[in-house]
Design an enzyme around this catalytic site. Structure first.
Site, short mmCIF file in Angstrom:
data_model
loop_
_atom_site.label_atom_id
_atom_site.label_comp_id
_atom_site.label_asym_id
_atom_site.label_seq_id
_atom_site.Cartn_x
_atom_site.Cartn_y
_atom_site.Cartn_z
N ASN A 4 0.88 -1.18 0.00
CA ASN A 4 0.00 0.00 0.00
C ASN A 4 0.91 1.22 0.00
OD1 ASN A 4 -1.77 2.07 0.45
ND2 ASN A 4 -2.40 1.41 2.51
N TRP A 5 0.99 1.86 -1.14
CA TRP A 5 1.92 2.99 -1.28
C TRP A 5 1.43 4.24 -0.55
CZ3 TRP A 5 3.53 3.08 -7.22
CH2 TRP A 5 4.25 1.90 -7.50
N LYS A 6 0.16 4.25 -0.17
CA LYS A 6 -0.44 5.46 0.45
C LYS A 6 -0.18 6.67 -0.44
CE LYS A 6 -0.10 3.12 4.84
NZ LYS A 6 -0.11 3.19 6.29
N HIS B 205 -9.53 1.42 5.18
CA HIS B 205 -8.23 1.59 5.83
C HIS B 205 -8.40 2.52 7.03
CE1 HIS B 205 -4.07 2.59 6.61
NE2 HIS B 205 -3.74 1.51 5.92
N GLU C 194 -6.73 4.87 8.04
CA GLU C 194 -6.50 6.30 7.73
C GLU C 194 -7.74 6.92 7.09
OE1 GLU C 194 -2.87 5.55 5.61
OE2 GLU C 194 -1.91 4.96 7.49
N GLU D 290 -5.29 -4.76 10.64
CA GLU D 290 -4.25 -3.74 10.81
C GLU D 290 -4.48 -3.00 12.13
OE1 GLU D 290 -2.43 -2.67 6.68
OE2 GLU D 290 -3.91 -1.17 7.26
N GLY E 136 2.75 2.29 10.74
CA GLY E 136 3.72 3.37 10.57
C GLY E 136 4.46 3.74 11.84
N SER F 123 3.52 -2.19 10.20
CA SER F 123 4.97 -2.30 10.40
C SER F 123 5.52 -3.68 10.05
CB SER F 123 5.37 -1.90 11.83
OG SER F 123 5.02 -0.53 12.06
N GLY G 77 2.94 -1.16 4.18
CA GLY G 77 3.07 0.26 3.85
C GLY G 77 4.51 0.61 3.55
N GLY G 78 5.21 1.15 4.54
CA GLY G 78 6.56 1.68 4.36
C GLY G 78 7.52 0.75 3.62
P1 13P Z 1 3.16 0.35 7.59
O1 13P Z 1 3.62 -0.95 7.00
O2 13P Z 1 3.89 1.54 7.07
O3 13P Z 1 3.04 0.29 9.07
O4 13P Z 1 1.64 0.54 7.04
C1 13P Z 1 0.74 -0.50 7.17
C2 13P Z 1 -0.50 -0.15 6.44
O5 13P Z 1 -1.24 0.72 6.85
C3 13P Z 1 -0.76 -0.85 5.19
O6 13P Z 1 -2.05 -0.56 4.71
#
Ligand code: 13P
Length: 247
Positions: free
Chosen positions: A9-11, A94, A96, A165, A171, A209, A230-231
């Site tokens: 997930n590149w956000k 999600h 967010e 999640e 993050g 994470s 994510g990251g």
């Molecule tokens: P991180 O891997 O950066 O913690 O993000 C997880 C996430 O929200 C994937 O959708």
């Protein structure tokens, strides 16, 4: 045995140049992975990434989809539009989106419904905040979030992917321990089994994470069928290591 799914997930990250660099670096080393792979890119880059991924084993995913079918909804992107770009998955709910855009369980359920009716697999995210975990409410929260999607989607629920999640792990560098994650995944699996006779084939991803170091122990849990990353999905070597781990 069902294949695992590793989804990045590149956000809200990337650019034309950075996306091309990242996808070319991943594709150069990927070969024929034992798991399924997807990347959820910002909608502005769907066309670019569709072209870069054409003929590859990586599926394209969207980070959101509208709960509306179409019409006067400024800024929204419909499931039918996503389908034009060969999008296979759409993340819905999600944390967010729930946190910063006020998405309710009912909205998330509608989004899942819209995706399914266009032949897109929704990746339904559920997860508790730190305060909810500390209050002992984890199971209640994730079950409530998933129940809304089950209720709205009936027998189609066997077509979804679920991502657990925990909000406190996103993050932050704090990962749920494999045991903590497995415990919640088992709760979600039981809930899905009660709703569908095909629940065993539903993939349950862990996200929060996940990285090249901790992926193996998380993915070894019996009810963890992949990761939503994510990251670490923004760094080709890390993403490739996670994919290689998910054999
Ligand atoms: P991180 O891997 O950066 O913690 O993000 C997880 C996430 O929200 C994937 O959708």
């Amino acid at each position: 045995m069902k294949k695992k799914l590793i989804a990045g997930n590149w956000k809200m990250n990337g650019s034309l140049a950075a996306n091309e660099r990242l996808l070319r670096a991943i594709l150069a080393e990927l070969g024929q992975p034992a798991c399924q792979v997807a990347v959820a890119v910002p909608s502005a880059y769907l066309a670019q990434c569709q072209a870069l991924l054409a003929g590859s084993v990586i599926d394209l995913a969207a980070q959101d989809v509208s709960a509306q079918e179409g019409g006067a909804f400024t800024g929204e992107i419909s499931a039918v539009m996503l389908k034009d770009f060969a999008v296979r998955y759409a993340i819905v709910g999600h944390s967010e989106r729930r946190q910063y855009h006020g998405e309710s369980d009912e909205t998330v359920a509608l989004k899942a419904q819209r995706a399914l009716s266009s032949g897109i697999t929704p990746i339904v995210c559920v997860g508790e905040t730190l305060a909810e975990r500390e209050a002992g409410r984890t199971d209640e929260v994730v079950k409530r979030q998933l129940a809304a999607v089950i209720h709205a989607n009936g027998h189609c629920v066997s077509e979804i992917v679920v991502a657990y999640e925990p909000v406190w792990a996103i993050g932050t560098g704090k990962t749920a321990s494999p045991e903590q994650a497995q415990q919640v995944h088992a709760v979600l699996r039981a809930q899905l089994k009660a709703a569908s006779s095909s629940a065993d084939r539903i993939k349950l991803l862990y996200g929060g994470s996940m990285n090249a170091t901790n992926a193996a122990s998380l993915l070894a849990q019996p009810d963890i069928d992949g990761g939503l990353i994510g990251g670490a999905a923004l760094k080709a070597p890390d993403f490739l290591t996670i994919i290689a781990t998910a054999a």
